[in-house]
Design an enzyme around this catalytic site. Structure first.
Site, PDB file in Angstrom:
ATOM      1  N   ASN A   9       8.573   9.381   1.512  1.00 12.46           N
ATOM      2  CA  ASN A   9       8.091   8.014   1.770  1.00 12.46           C
ATOM      3  C   ASN A   9       8.472   7.176   0.552  1.00 12.46           C
ATOM      4  OD1 ASN A   9       6.671   5.674   2.214  1.00 12.46           O
ATOM      5  ND2 ASN A   9       4.637   6.609   2.006  1.00 12.46           N
ATOM      6  N   TRP A  10       9.516   6.379   0.709  1.00 10.37           N
ATOM      7  CA  TRP A  10      10.032   5.630  -0.450  1.00 10.37           C
ATOM      8  C   TRP A  10       9.180   4.415  -0.800  1.00 10.37           C
ATOM      9  CZ3 TRP A  10      16.084   5.370   0.468  1.00 10.37           C
ATOM     10  CH2 TRP A  10      16.604   6.671   0.401  1.00 10.37           C
ATOM     11  N   LYS A  11       8.243   4.074   0.093  1.00 11.58           N
ATOM     12  CA  LYS A  11       7.384   2.902  -0.158  1.00 11.58           C
ATOM     13  C   LYS A  11       8.260   1.680  -0.446  1.00 11.58           C
ATOM     14  CE  LYS A  11       3.768   6.064  -1.389  1.00 11.58           C
ATOM     15  NZ  LYS A  11       2.511   6.329  -2.038  1.00 11.58           N
ATOM     16  N   HIS A  97      -0.716   5.055   7.076  1.00 17.72           N
ATOM     17  CA  HIS A  97      -0.714   5.381   5.641  1.00 17.72           C
ATOM     18  C   HIS A  97      -1.855   4.625   4.969  1.00 17.72           C
ATOM     19  CE1 HIS A  97       0.385   5.723   1.460  1.00 17.72           C
ATOM     20  NE2 HIS A  97       1.103   6.774   1.822  1.00 17.72           N
ATOM     21  N   GLU A  99      -2.098   3.108   2.291  1.00 16.13           N
ATOM     22  CA  GLU A  99      -1.738   1.800   1.702  1.00 16.13           C
ATOM     23  C   GLU A  99      -1.656   0.730   2.789  1.00 16.13           C
ATOM     24  OE1 GLU A  99       1.687   3.231  -0.412  1.00 16.13           O
ATOM     25  OE2 GLU A  99       0.365   4.379  -1.726  1.00 16.13           O
ATOM     26  N   GLU A 169      -3.503  13.349   3.693  1.00 17.45           N
ATOM     27  CA  GLU A 169      -3.281  12.739   2.385  1.00 17.45           C
ATOM     28  C   GLU A 169      -4.601  12.230   1.813  1.00 17.45           C
ATOM     29  OE1 GLU A 169       1.120  11.409   1.903  1.00 17.45           O
ATOM     30  OE2 GLU A 169      -0.061   9.728   2.633  1.00 17.45           O
ATOM     31  N   GLY A 175      -0.319   9.333  -5.651  1.00 16.19           N
ATOM     32  CA  GLY A 175       0.225   8.627  -6.807  1.00 16.19           C
ATOM     33  C   GLY A 175      -0.601   8.765  -8.072  1.00 16.19           C
ATOM     34  N   SER A 215       0.613  13.460  -4.553  1.00 12.10           N
ATOM     35  CA  SER A 215       1.064  14.030  -5.824  1.00 12.10           C
ATOM     36  C   SER A 215       1.770  15.374  -5.667  1.00 12.10           C
ATOM     37  CB  SER A 215      -0.095  14.133  -6.828  1.00 12.10           C
ATOM     38  OG  SER A 215      -0.567  12.830  -7.162  1.00 12.10           O
ATOM     39  N   GLY A 236       5.702  10.799  -1.906  1.00 17.47           N
ATOM     40  CA  GLY A 236       6.068   9.483  -2.409  1.00 17.47           C
ATOM     41  C   GLY A 236       6.958   9.607  -3.641  1.00 17.47           C
ATOM     42  N   GLY A 237       6.338   9.543  -4.808  1.00 21.08           N
ATOM     43  CA  GLY A 237       7.063   9.477  -6.076  1.00 21.08           C
ATOM     44  C   GLY A 237       8.189  10.489  -6.232  1.00 21.08           C
TER      45      GLY A 237
END
Ligand code: PGA
Length: 258
Positions: A9-11, A97, A99, A169, A175, A215, A236-237
């Protein structure tokens, strides 16, 4: 055996050029294209990058996903993208998600509407669920997850459940570097599978894949993948860096590779 699915997930990261470069670099990693046949590998870039990512993955097993979609077919909805616009470009769409729930007011009912619309149109939802730290501390994790899962899947055709992916999640793990204890992640994911079994029967529950997200990194991926209930990761990251992403996919294959 369920095929592992690792989704990046590149956000709100990477330009069109960077997305193209990332996919091209991934394709050139020795043996990666063989690896990508043994697990599903999905990149979920921002909308504007999607056609470029789609073009770049051609001739490879790498798949493209979107990070959200509108719940209606078309209309006067400034800033939004409809399912029909994603068709032909993506196979997966992330729904719910945390966010998007937080910033755009996504509700469980909306996630459900979107999931139905995606499946009717041949696309597959990755449905994210998870609790806040305050909810976990208040002992509400189990009831919240049950509510989210049951609402998201309500009324879906049983035959389409194998096309659904759920991502557990915990919001406090996203994150933050505070990855969820692997046994706890496995336990909650087992509970999720139990709810799916109650709703759609045990065959459907056994076919549905459930990822862990929050994470995930190259150092902890193997221990998540060693858990029997965890079928992959929503990342993500660590999905933004080629070496890390390749390592995540390889750990998934080592543990669960078809
Ligand atoms: P993270 O994000 O891997 O950076 O924690 C996961 C996610 O939000 O899907």
């Amino acid at each position: 055996m369920r095929k592992a699915i690792v989704a990046g997930n590149w956000k709100m990261f990477k330009t069109v050029q960077q997305a193209t470069e990332f996919v091209n670099t991934l394709k050139a990693v020795p043996d990666f294209l063989n690896d990508a046949l043994r697990a599903e590998v999905v990149v979920c870039p921002p909308y504007i990058d999607i056609p470029a990512a789609h073009a770049a993955v051609q001739g490879s097993p790498i798949k493209v996903g979107a990070q959200n979609v509108h719940h209606l077919k078309e209309g006067a909805y400034t800033g939004c993208v409809a399912v029909g616009m994603l068709q032909g470009y993506v196979e997966y769409v992330i729904l719910g998600h945390s966010e998007v729930r937080r910033d755009l007011g996504e509700t469980d009912a909306r996630v459900n509407e979107k999931a139905k619309l995606l499946l009717e149109n041949g696309l597959k939802p990755i449905i994210a669920v998870g609790e806040l730290l305050t909810q976990r501390e208040a002992g509400e994790t189990e009831s919240l997850i049950e509510t989210q899962v049951k609402a998201a899947l309500n009324g879906l055709p049983a035959a389409s459940i194998a096309d659904v992916v759920i991502a557990y999640e915990p919001i406090w793990a996203i994150g933050t570097g505070l990855a969820c204890d692997v046994n706890e992640a496995n336990r909650v994911i087992g509970l999720i599978r139990g709810h799916v079994a109650t709703m759609f029967g045990s065959d459907a529950a056994q076919a549905l894949r459930i990822q862990y997200g929050g994470s995930v990194n190259p150092g902890n991926m193997a221990s998540y993948m060693a858990q029997p209930e965890i079928d992959g990761a929503l990342v993500g990251g660590a999905s933004l860096k080629i070496d890390d992403f390749v390592t995540l996919v390889r750990h998934a294959i080592q543990a669960k590779g078809a």
